[in-house]
Design a protein around this motif. Sequence first.
Motif, short mmCIF file in Angstrom:
data_model
loop_
_atom_site.label_atom_id
_atom_site.label_comp_id
_atom_site.label_asym_id
_atom_site.label_seq_id
_atom_site.Cartn_x
_atom_site.Cartn_y
_atom_site.Cartn_z
N TRP A 203 -4.44 -1.68 -3.87
CA TRP A 203 -3.73 -1.55 -2.73
C TRP A 203 -3.59 -2.82 -1.68
O TRP A 203 -2.29 -2.35 -1.32
N ARG A 204 -3.84 -3.35 -1.82
CA ARG A 204 -3.33 -4.22 -1.07
C ARG A 204 -3.77 -5.84 -1.47
O ARG A 204 -4.52 -5.87 -2.30
N ARG B 117 0.64 -1.22 0.15
CA ARG B 117 -0.37 -0.06 0.40
C ARG B 117 0.44 1.20 0.05
O ARG B 117 1.02 2.56 -0.79
N THR C 256 -2.69 6.14 1.93
CA THR C 256 -1.44 5.71 2.46
C THR C 256 -0.83 5.18 3.54
O THR C 256 -0.20 4.33 3.33
#
Length: 504
Positions: free
Chosen positions: A498-499, A277, A395
Amino acid sequence: MRLRALPDFSPLRIFFFTVALGGAAGVDFVASSMMGIAGTHIRGGVHASPEDFLWSMTSYAAMASVANLMLARIARHTSYRSFTVIGLIIAIVGSLLCALSETPFEFAIARGVQGLGAGGLFAASRIIMQLLATRDERGALYFGFNIGSQGLLAITPWLAAELVESAAWQMVFAIQVVLALVVLVLVLLTYPRRVPPPGGLWALDIDPMDWTVVILFSLGAMVLMHGLGDLRFYEFASSPAVALTPLLGFALIGAAFVRLRSESKLWLDPHALLGRRFLIGILFYAIYYFLNGLWNYLIPTLLQSGFGFGFQVTGAALTWASTVSLGAMMCFSLVAPRMFGRRRYIAFGYVLFSAALLMLSLRTMSGASMAAILPALLLQSLTVPFVMAQVAGMTFVDFDEDDFQDAYAFKNIVRQIATASGTGAASLWLQYGETVARTHLIERITPFDLGGVPPMPEMMRMATALQTQATLVASANLLSWLAVFCGCVAVIALLIRWRTTPVA
């Protein structure tokens, strides 16, 4: 509102405290953005070529990197309040030195001093908010923070234009001195004496700073950015050796991280920076700040050298755009809890950015009025909450207080490098693009077009018109390519994960 960490603070003091936090960050923002907005005047004042001018940006970014590397250690020895006060004082001295500079070398040194002071202020302000406020309290704090940070960005272009037109280019830095002094007073009056983070952070044993890492990282940042800028002056096929400079910069930064990983007690922990991330977030940060630095240099140059508007008209237009951005961020702070963590908003922001770039490229022609140009500027200003704020929200969500400090310091190092790289790339691209466009335009002129040998005033008028047209052509080409690039980023934002567990 009140903060549980500061029970003695009244709601009014908390509001002015958050304005001071934003103002401290704004000092850094203004120092970076004004190099683009008033770049033409500053270059002329210190008699700098585009390559010389690039040194002033790389020196600022390199010393700002040093400030961010030292941030956590200095703050733990003293406090984030002390770090902010010291940073503002150094930034004031640096701004004064910039105003007194007469040569490109003196100006680059002065900008380095300014970067050492201002470069860590944004990270310090944001870390203070993280340490003091719980997750449910932070949303309300952004209201005052945005007033301080975006408000300085909004007022500075107009104010600088008015004063530069009536005085000299040094007023760009005189304004920064005054603004930093105002923020310094506000910090002294409103900041708590010490931010008490949980877990006994202030009691940690702290080893002496590893100056090898500082030197490797700051020198690597400066060599990398200047090497990338130098590529514009050469044909890579005929001069492949020019690629060695940016490669050397990458090698120096890599060596700094190797040393960090081998140390038992780290003061910028790379292990906290290796999450999927965070790495994706840093990539999107770098893209945004590169584009932001490029935009902040390209637009004032285009408005003045291409469209022929005066600095005062340009400053007023940029202030209007920044005011719209401030309003958008204020609205976003009210609805942020319902909008954070959505890739589609980042994609939408880049679609807006692409549309603004394309709109402006189609209107980049001689005789265009401000009424035709301003909508594109206002549209671009709406991208800030959709891009920057969304990336920030996605983030750092997984970091605890200790790791957040390392992560945010590194993020601001990336911001400094990306912003300076964008500004330098815009300066050098315009020089390259104008040269190519001017060559093609001259090739199309025949003796029949001149009607013989024109008198000197007519030759000068034609040369000015040729330069203006070259600026318009180079700017339109750059805007078109950037519009395509932002469109591609929008698609990537929708597709990238993102993950490991997908985020909607």
